[in-house]
Write an enzyme that holds these catalytic residues in place. Structure first.
Site, PDB file in Angstrom:
ATOM      1  N   ASN A   7      17.908  30.983  53.479  1.00 33.81           N
ATOM      2  CA  ASN A   7      18.671  30.688  52.270  1.00 33.81           C
ATOM      3  C   ASN A   7      17.818  31.186  51.103  1.00 33.81           C
ATOM      4  OD1 ASN A   7      20.043  29.616  50.123  1.00 33.81           O
ATOM      5  ND2 ASN A   7      20.185  27.540  50.959  1.00 33.81           N
ATOM      6  N   ARG A  64      22.499  32.729  54.353  1.00 33.47           N
ATOM      7  CA  ARG A  64      23.478  32.027  53.539  1.00 33.47           C
ATOM      8  C   ARG A  64      23.815  32.898  52.333  1.00 33.47           C
ATOM      9  NH1 ARG A  64      22.846  27.785  48.892  1.00 33.47           N
ATOM     10  NH2 ARG A  64      25.026  27.218  48.651  1.00 33.47           N
ATOM     11  N   HIS A 153      30.536  25.338  49.149  1.00 30.65           N
ATOM     12  CA  HIS A 153      30.052  24.283  50.071  1.00 30.65           C
ATOM     13  C   HIS A 153      30.816  24.331  51.397  1.00 30.65           C
ATOM     14  CE1 HIS A 153      28.689  21.563  46.474  1.00 30.65           C
ATOM     15  NE2 HIS A 153      27.658  22.249  46.940  1.00 30.65           N
ATOM     16  N   ARG A 214      26.422  20.164  36.087  1.00 28.94           N
ATOM     17  CA  ARG A 214      27.662  20.885  35.758  1.00 28.94           C
ATOM     18  C   ARG A 214      28.748  19.898  35.356  1.00 28.94           C
ATOM     19  NH1 ARG A 214      27.473  23.538  41.308  1.00 28.94           N
ATOM     20  NH2 ARG A 214      25.588  24.792  41.174  1.00 28.94           N
ATOM     21  N   GLU A 354      23.720  22.024  56.589  1.00 30.94           N
ATOM     22  CA  GLU A 354      24.284  23.362  56.382  1.00 30.94           C
ATOM     23  C   GLU A 354      23.568  24.415  57.213  1.00 30.94           C
ATOM     24  OE1 GLU A 354      24.246  22.238  52.029  1.00 30.94           O
ATOM     25  OE2 GLU A 354      25.751  23.821  51.965  1.00 30.94           O
TER      26      GLU A 354
END
Ligand code: AMP
Length: 366
Positions: A7, A64, A153, A214, A354
Site C-alpha cells: 500500500n 492497493r 473502501h 473531511r 483490507e
C-alpha cells in the site's frame, strides 16, 4: 502461495507478506523523502522491504490502488496498458494514484518475473446500478469529465460484508448487510448478496459521512459561497473541506477518542461533533434500509466502528421500530454480535482487514 501486499502512499509504504491467510511479515516505512526520514525515495523504501522479508516462492505482488475509475471492476494483472489506464485516472485521484503508480513501477523493476496485481478501492462498487451512481447534472458534462459516484473502501466493505454473513451463518449470496467503515476516512455501504448497491463516498472520498478531517456531504453552494463571497481560492476551499473539515473542523481534534473525552467533560463543540457524526450515520443507515428493502445485519468496522461503543449506540438509537436495537452490555463488551437475541436486524462488530482481502483477491485472480 506467498503474496506481498503493498500500500504505497505519497510518503509511506505499508507492506504485509502472506502465506495463504497467515501473515509472515509486515511493516510500515514512513516519511519517505522527508528530512530525517528513513529512506530518500520509494525505490529505496521498496528495496528495504524486499531485503527484509523472505521472498522465496513469492507468487504475486498485490498493489492497493485507490481509484480504478469506471475501467476496473475487479483485481487486474498489471501490464503496460493497465499502468497507462491508471495514469489516465490520475486527475480523478491526484493525491492517491501517483503514489500507487510509483509503487507499481518500482516493484515491477525489482521483481520483473513476479505477477503484479492491482486491487482498486473503487472496484467493489461497480455493481451499483446507474441510478445510484449518476449525479443529476448536465449529462454531457458528466460524460465528458467522468463525473459520477465511484465509491471507495471497497475491499473493506467486501471483506466485512462476507465476514458478517459467515458470523451469522447466512449465505453471502443472499445476505443484505449495511457496512459502516468508520476509520479516519469513513463510508457506508449497502451490500445485497455480496454486491455493493449503494455507498456514501462519491466521485472522491470527500462525500458522505463526517470523517476525521473531511466534511462529508454538504450543499455545493457552500463552495460557491466560500469562493465568491469569502474570496477563498478553490484549492484552499478543497484543503479546508478535506483536511480541516469533519471532527477536525468542528473541534480542532481529528481523533474520535479525544472528541469523546472532551464531550464527556461537557465541551459543547465536541458534543456537537459527536452528535453530528452519529446522526449522519443514522441518516445513511435509514436510507440503506430503504434501498435494500430491509437488512439482515448492520456491521461496524475500522478504528471508530470497532472501538467506540458510544458511537455505535448513538448512531442506531431510536431505530427499534425498524427492527434495529443494541444490547448495551454486549455493545460495551465489544461482542461480535451486539444486538439482542432474535433481533430482526443483527448488529455486528467485525474487524476489517483490507490487506488480507487484497491478498485473497490477488490469489483468486491468478
Ligand atoms: P483507522 O483509519 O481505521 O485506523 O481508524 C483510525 C481512527 O479510529 C482514529 O483516528 C480514532 O479516531 C479512531 N479510534 C481508534 N481507537 C478508538 C477508540 N478506542 N475510541 C474511539 N475512536 C477510536
Amino acid at each position: 502461495m506467498k503474496i506481498l501486499v503493498l500500500n504505497t502512499g505519497s510518503s509511506s509504504v505499508k507492506y504485509r507478506l502472506f502465506d495463504g491467510v497467515e501473515t509472515l511479515a509486515k511493516g510500515l516505512i514512513e516519511r519517505i523523502g522527508e528530512q530525517g526520514g528513513e529512506v530518500p525515495d520509494h525505490a529505496a523504501a521498496l528495496q528495504r522491504v524486499m531485503s527484509s522479508v523472505d521472498l522465496e516462492g513469492l507468487g504475486a505482488v498485490g498493489h492497493r490502488v485507490v481509484h480504478g475509475g469506471a475501467e476496473f471492476a475487479g483485481p487486474t494483472v498489471i501490464t503496460d496498458e493497465v499502468v497507462a489506464t491508471i495514469e489516465r485516472l490520475v486527475p480523478l485521484a491526484p493525491l492517491h494514484n501517483p503514489a500507487a503508480l510509483t509503487g507499481i513501477s518500482v516493484a515491477r523493476k525489482l521483481l520483473p518475473d513476479v505477477p503484479q496485481v492491482a486491487v482498486f478501492d473503487t472496484a467493489f462498487h461497480q455493481t451499483i446500478p446507474p441510478e445510484g451512481v449518476a449525479y443529476a447534472i448536465d449529462a454531457d458534462l458528466a460524460d465528458r469529465w467522468q463525473i459520477r459516484r465511484y465509491g471507495f473502501h471497497g475491499t473493506s466493505h467486501a471483506y466485512v460484508a462476507r465476514q458478517t454473513a459467515e458470523l451469522l451463518g447466512l449465505s453471502p449470496d443472499d445476505a443484505k448487510v449495511i457496512t459502516l467503515h468508520l476509520g479516519n476516512g469513513a463510508s457506508a455501504c449497502a451490500v445485497d448478496g455480496g454486491r455493493s448497491v449503494a455507498t456514501s463516498m462519491g466521485m472522491s472520498p470527500l462525500a458522505g459521512l463526517v470523517m476525521g478531517t473531511r466534511s462529508g456531504d454538504l450543499d455545493p453552494t457552500v463552495i460557491f459561497h466560500l469562493h465568491r463571497v469569502a474570496g477563498l481560492p478553490v484549492d484552499e476551499i478543497e484543503r479546508s473541506l478535506t483536511r480541516y473539515g469533519g471532527l477536525q473542523g468542528l473541534t480542532g481534534d481529528n481523533d474520535m477518542r479525544t472528541v469523546q473525552r472532551r464531550r464527556d467533560e461537557g465541551d459543547p463543540a465536541a458534543t456537537l461533533a459527536f452528535d453530528l457524526y452519529c446522526r449522519r450515520i443514522k441518516e445513511y443507515v435509514g436510507s440503506y434500509l430503504a434501498v435494500l428493502g430491509g437488512a439482515d445485519a448492520i456491521t461496524f468496522t475500522a478504528g471508530v466502528g470497532e472501538n467506540a461503543p458510544a458511537v455505535r449506540a448513538a448512531s442506531l438509537a431510536g431505530l427499534s421500530a425498524l427492527g434495529v436495537t443494541i444490547d448495551e452490555a454486549r455493545n460495551q463488551r465489544g461482542d461480535r454480535i451486539i444486538s439482542p437475541e432474535n433481533a430482526r436486524v443483527a448488529v455486528c462488530v467485525v474487524p476489517t482487514d483490507e490487506e488480507l482481502e487484497i491478498a485473497q483477491q490477488v490469489t483468486a485472480e491468478l
